[in-house]
Design a protein around this motif. Sequence first.
Motif, PDB file in Angstrom:
ATOM      1  N   ILE A  98      -7.798  47.000  -9.057  1.00 52.57           N
ATOM      2  CA  ILE A  98      -9.206  47.327  -8.779  1.00 52.57           C
ATOM      3  C   ILE A  98      -9.351  48.226  -7.557  1.00 52.57           C
ATOM      4  O   ILE A  98     -10.093  49.207  -7.579  1.00 52.57           O
ATOM      5  N   TYR A  99      -8.632  47.866  -6.472  1.00 50.40           N
ATOM      6  CA  TYR A  99      -8.882  48.537  -5.188  1.00 50.40           C
ATOM      7  C   TYR A  99      -7.817  49.560  -4.788  1.00 50.40           C
ATOM      8  O   TYR A  99      -7.949  50.209  -3.752  1.00 50.40           O
ATOM      9  N   LYS A 100      -6.768  49.695  -5.606  1.00 53.96           N
ATOM     10  CA  LYS A 100      -5.675  50.645  -5.330  1.00 53.96           C
ATOM     11  C   LYS A 100      -5.080  50.430  -3.929  1.00 53.96           C
ATOM     12  O   LYS A 100      -4.643  51.354  -3.257  1.00 53.96           O
ATOM     13  N   LYS A 101      -5.114  49.179  -3.523  1.00 51.11           N
ATOM     14  CA  LYS A 101      -4.574  48.791  -2.221  1.00 51.11           C
ATOM     15  C   LYS A 101      -4.074  47.369  -2.370  1.00 51.11           C
ATOM     16  O   LYS A 101      -4.677  46.568  -3.084  1.00 51.11           O
ATOM     17  N   SER A 102      -2.976  47.041  -1.703  1.00 56.09           N
ATOM     18  CA  SER A 102      -2.453  45.682  -1.884  1.00 56.09           C
ATOM     19  C   SER A 102      -3.280  44.664  -1.106  1.00 56.09           C
ATOM     20  O   SER A 102      -3.835  44.981  -0.047  1.00 56.09           O
ATOM     21  N   LEU A 103      -3.357  43.475  -1.656  1.00 54.40           N
ATOM     22  CA  LEU A 103      -4.051  42.370  -1.000  1.00 54.40           C
ATOM     23  C   LEU A 103      -3.445  42.132   0.381  1.00 54.40           C
ATOM     24  O   LEU A 103      -4.158  41.926   1.363  1.00 54.40           O
ATOM     25  N   GLY A 104      -2.109  42.199   0.449  1.00 55.16           N
ATOM     26  CA  GLY A 104      -1.405  41.985   1.711  1.00 55.16           C
ATOM     27  C   GLY A 104      -1.823  42.980   2.786  1.00 55.16           C
ATOM     28  O   GLY A 104      -1.997  42.613   3.953  1.00 55.16           O
ATOM     29  N   ASP A 105      -2.014  44.245   2.401  1.00 51.03           N
ATOM     30  CA  ASP A 105      -2.431  45.276   3.367  1.00 51.03           C
ATOM     31  C   ASP A 105      -3.808  44.954   3.952  1.00 51.03           C
ATOM     32  O   ASP A 105      -4.034  45.104   5.155  1.00 51.03           O
ATOM     33  N   ASP A 106      -4.726  44.524   3.078  1.00 52.62           N
ATOM     34  CA  ASP A 106      -6.071  44.199   3.565  1.00 52.62           C
ATOM     35  C   ASP A 106      -6.066  42.955   4.453  1.00 52.62           C
ATOM     36  O   ASP A 106      -6.759  42.909   5.472  1.00 52.62           O
ATOM     37  N   ILE A 107      -5.276  41.946   4.062  1.00 52.06           N
ATOM     38  CA  ILE A 107      -5.166  40.740   4.900  1.00 52.06           C
ATOM     39  C   ILE A 107      -4.585  41.114   6.267  1.00 52.06           C
ATOM     40  O   ILE A 107      -5.066  40.657   7.308  1.00 52.06           O
ATOM     41  N   SER A 108      -3.571  41.966   6.257  1.00 51.63           N
ATOM     42  CA  SER A 108      -2.923  42.402   7.506  1.00 51.63           C
ATOM     43  C   SER A 108      -3.891  43.101   8.439  1.00 51.63           C
ATOM     44  O   SER A 108      -3.846  42.906   9.657  1.00 51.63           O
ATOM     45  N   SER A 109      -4.774  43.927   7.864  1.00 56.10           N
ATOM     46  CA  SER A 109      -5.689  44.684   8.725  1.00 56.10           C
ATOM     47  C   SER A 109      -6.884  43.854   9.199  1.00 56.10           C
ATOM     48  O   SER A 109      -7.538  44.210  10.171  1.00 56.10           O
ATOM     49  N   GLU A 110      -7.141  42.716   8.509  1.00 55.90           N
ATOM     50  CA  GLU A 110      -8.324  41.911   8.863  1.00 55.90           C
ATOM     51  C   GLU A 110      -8.002  40.648   9.659  1.00 55.90           C
ATOM     52  O   GLU A 110      -8.902  39.995  10.169  1.00 55.90           O
ATOM     53  N   THR A 111      -6.721  40.260   9.727  1.00 59.15           N
ATOM     54  CA  THR A 111      -6.347  39.026  10.418  1.00 59.15           C
ATOM     55  C   THR A 111      -5.195  39.310  11.376  1.00 59.15           C
ATOM     56  O   THR A 111      -4.660  40.417  11.413  1.00 59.15           O
ATOM     57  N   SER A 112      -4.787  38.303  12.138  1.00 58.16           N
ATOM     58  CA  SER A 112      -3.703  38.531  13.101  1.00 58.16           C
ATOM     59  C   SER A 112      -2.898  37.257  13.366  1.00 58.16           C
ATOM     60  O   SER A 112      -3.297  36.162  12.967  1.00 58.16           O
ATOM     61  N   GLY A 113      -1.773  37.444  14.015  1.00 51.75           N
ATOM     62  CA  GLY A 113      -0.956  36.332  14.504  1.00 51.75           C
ATOM     63  C   GLY A 113      -0.397  35.414  13.434  1.00 51.75           C
ATOM     64  O   GLY A 113      -0.079  35.847  12.319  1.00 51.75           O
ATOM     65  N   ASP A 114      -0.295  34.142  13.783  1.00 50.36           N
ATOM     66  CA  ASP A 114       0.270  33.134  12.867  1.00 50.36           C
ATOM     67  C   ASP A 114      -0.610  32.956  11.636  1.00 50.36           C
ATOM     68  O   ASP A 114      -0.106  32.693  10.544  1.00 50.36           O
TER      69      ASP A 114
END
Length: 327
Positions: free
Chosen positions: A135-151
């Motif tokens: 749908i978004y032509k972007k991996s779920l992991g990439d979006d999680i990485s850019s929106e969250t941090s740390g542990d």
Amino acid sequence: MASVWVGNRGTIRDYPSFNAPRDAEAIRKAIRGIGTDEKTLIDILTERSNIQRQLIAKEYLAASGKDLKDDLKSDLSGNLERVMVALVTPPAVFDAKQLKKSMKGTGTNENALIEILASRNSKQMKEVSQAYYKIYKKSLGDDISSETSGDFRKALLTLADGRRDDGFKVDEHLAKKDAQILYNAGEKRWGTDEDKFTDILCFRSIPQLKLTFDEYRNISKKNIEDTILSEMSGHFEDLLLAIVKCVNSTPAFLAERLHQSLKGAGTDEFTLNRIMVSRSEIDLLDIRAEYKKHYGCSLYSAIKHFSGSSHLFPVANLQSKILQNTL
């Protein structure tokens, strides 16, 4: 092949005398008439399984040249529209869209991220990740990485990758070993080794973790929840607690989330709709039972109470149909 989105404790099952062309025509008439026939739409879409709804959408497109989802969007509004569109969306696509919505705009809805990623199994998460990319032509992991941090980010990424063991076998020796690792990483030392908690809680199977938590209690004389509360903080703590709750009982965890969505000023429709739709063919019967057990009233009554006298009235009727075995 059995769908990973269908369990044996859902309130919605395959409709016995299913006829996709007939349903598609009835829906077309309900939408095209003077004023929308909401009752017909609700009756059909809540009494057919998701797989059957996909077949109806296909027939609808073939007969009218229009996308059923688009017609529902243009003909309905508000919460009723959102639930109806959710019902005709394939489960993995629905989860992918919910995850995107929780990370869109300013601020992230961490509670939604936690709820989805903690309560889905690995096969489901693999399908969600594929749908997300499509749908978004972007991996779920990439979006999680850019929106969250740390542990918190690290644990979410592990869950999003669908790397948890989905097996049912338990290894007693491994449970003792993991319990000791968790004890050494938290209670026994000054400071906490968060990576050890992530590795064990996000990779091991649910039956294996049940045994590990029992062993942990034997070693530390404490519940794993108490250790997480005293050793962790923030969203990472919330995520680990959600995982433990899902290990103990996913329906109880989701009943708690529903209760939170229905209390206080205003209903959290985002959460209410997501759980009702996504679990309607998996374990909504059990979620309903847990709700009654913990909160002293039926989920049906709670939804009617919080939405029956407001702008949510049509959707209260729809939700009650999804909960039809309560009636």
